[in-house]
Design a protein around this motif. Structure first.
Motif, short mmCIF file in Angstrom:
data_model
loop_
_atom_site.label_atom_id
_atom_site.label_comp_id
_atom_site.label_asym_id
_atom_site.label_seq_id
_atom_site.Cartn_x
_atom_site.Cartn_y
_atom_site.Cartn_z
N HIS A 1 -25.29 -25.20 3.19
CA HIS A 1 -24.07 -25.65 2.51
C HIS A 1 -23.22 -24.48 2.00
N ASP A 2 -23.74 -23.25 2.11
CA ASP A 2 -23.00 -22.08 1.65
C ASP A 2 -21.97 -21.64 2.69
N THR A 3 -20.88 -21.08 2.19
CA THR A 3 -19.85 -20.51 3.05
C THR A 3 -19.95 -18.99 2.94
N VAL A 4 -20.01 -18.31 4.07
CA VAL A 4 -20.07 -16.85 4.07
C VAL A 4 -18.71 -16.31 3.67
N LEU A 5 -18.69 -15.51 2.59
CA LEU A 5 -17.45 -14.90 2.10
C LEU A 5 -17.30 -13.47 2.60
N ARG A 6 -18.44 -12.78 2.74
CA ARG A 6 -18.40 -11.37 3.15
C ARG A 6 -19.71 -11.05 3.84
N LEU A 7 -19.64 -10.32 4.94
CA LEU A 7 -20.82 -9.89 5.67
C LEU A 7 -20.64 -8.41 5.97
N THR A 8 -21.58 -7.59 5.48
CA THR A 8 -21.46 -6.14 5.61
C THR A 8 -22.73 -5.55 6.19
N LYS A 9 -22.59 -4.75 7.21
CA LYS A 9 -23.74 -4.00 7.73
C LYS A 9 -23.93 -2.81 6.81
N ARG A 10 -25.12 -2.70 6.23
CA ARG A 10 -25.41 -1.60 5.30
C ARG A 10 -25.59 -0.30 6.07
N PRO A 11 -25.14 0.81 5.50
CA PRO A 11 -25.22 2.09 6.20
C PRO A 11 -26.64 2.65 6.26
N ARG A 12 -27.53 2.13 5.45
CA ARG A 12 -28.92 2.60 5.44
C ARG A 12 -29.85 1.40 5.57
N ASP A 13 -31.13 1.65 5.72
CA ASP A 13 -32.07 0.55 5.92
C ASP A 13 -32.80 0.14 4.65
N THR A 14 -32.25 0.49 3.48
CA THR A 14 -32.84 0.07 2.22
C THR A 14 -31.77 -0.49 1.31
N TRP A 15 -32.21 -1.20 0.31
CA TRP A 15 -31.31 -1.81 -0.66
C TRP A 15 -31.89 -1.55 -2.04
N VAL A 16 -31.08 -1.07 -2.96
CA VAL A 16 -31.54 -0.74 -4.30
C VAL A 16 -30.69 -1.48 -5.31
N ILE A 17 -31.34 -2.09 -6.29
CA ILE A 17 -30.64 -2.74 -7.40
C ILE A 17 -31.06 -2.02 -8.67
N MET B 1 -33.88 -2.16 13.13
CA MET B 1 -33.00 -3.29 12.97
C MET B 1 -32.13 -3.04 11.74
N PRO B 2 -30.83 -3.27 11.83
CA PRO B 2 -29.91 -3.02 10.71
C PRO B 2 -30.13 -4.00 9.55
N LEU B 3 -29.74 -3.53 8.39
CA LEU B 3 -29.80 -4.33 7.17
C LEU B 3 -28.39 -4.85 6.87
N PHE B 4 -28.28 -6.15 6.61
CA PHE B 4 -26.99 -6.76 6.32
C PHE B 4 -26.97 -7.32 4.91
N GLU B 5 -25.82 -7.22 4.28
CA GLU B 5 -25.56 -7.84 2.98
C GLU B 5 -24.59 -8.99 3.26
N VAL B 6 -25.00 -10.19 2.90
CA VAL B 6 -24.17 -11.36 3.15
C VAL B 6 -23.90 -12.05 1.82
N GLU B 7 -22.64 -12.12 1.45
CA GLU B 7 -22.25 -12.82 0.23
C GLU B 7 -21.72 -14.18 0.60
N THR B 8 -22.26 -15.20 -0.06
CA THR B 8 -21.76 -16.56 0.13
C THR B 8 -21.12 -17.01 -1.18
N ASP B 9 -20.67 -18.24 -1.21
CA ASP B 9 -20.09 -18.76 -2.45
C ASP B 9 -21.13 -18.94 -3.55
N SER B 10 -22.44 -18.88 -3.21
CA SER B 10 -23.49 -19.07 -4.22
C SER B 10 -24.54 -17.97 -4.26
N HIS B 11 -24.63 -17.13 -3.23
CA HIS B 11 -25.73 -16.18 -3.13
C HIS B 11 -25.26 -14.84 -2.58
#
Length: 107
Positions: A33-49, A1-11
């Motif tokens: 109550h959040d509005t989606v500003l950006r939705l990106t399908k990540r190219p890999r199945d992990t997320w690193v901060i 299953m793909p990993l998505f990054e979703v940016e809202t006005d608060s999260h």
């Protein structure tokens, strides 16, 4: 299953979903109550901060107070920081680091 990054006005939400519609539905259910500003399908199945990008260095232990504030705020980082400031008397910078470091550690 793909990993998505979703940016809202608060999260910024990282979630697995079968497609972008399902990822949007996850956000709508969690933060109606959040509005989606950006939705990106990540190219890999992990997320690193990077902890250094957040200004965190050395060993950071989980903080029960910060995790409690995150729980009370429903994961809303800004509200959690305010709660942490109120409960501990810490300044904004200290509170932000405490909340963000506990988010990074998988709250």
């Amino acid at each position: 299953m793909p990993l998505f990054e979703v940016e809202t006005d608060s999260h910024i939400i990282i979630t697995w979903a079968s497609d972008s519609d399902e990822a949007s539905a996850v956000v709508s259910n969690a933060y109606p109550h959040d509005t989606v500003l950006r939705l990106t399908k990540r190219p890999r199945d992990t997320w690193v901060i990077s902890k250094s990008a957040l200004g965190l260095s050395g060993k950071n232990d989980p903080c029960n107070t910060a995790r409690d504030c995150l729980s009370k705020s429903g994961g809303d980082k800004v509200h959690a920081i305010r709660l942490y400031m109120h409960e501990t008397g810490s300044d904004l910078e200290q509170s932000q680091k405490a909340i963000e470091s506990n988010m990074v550690m998988g709250w």
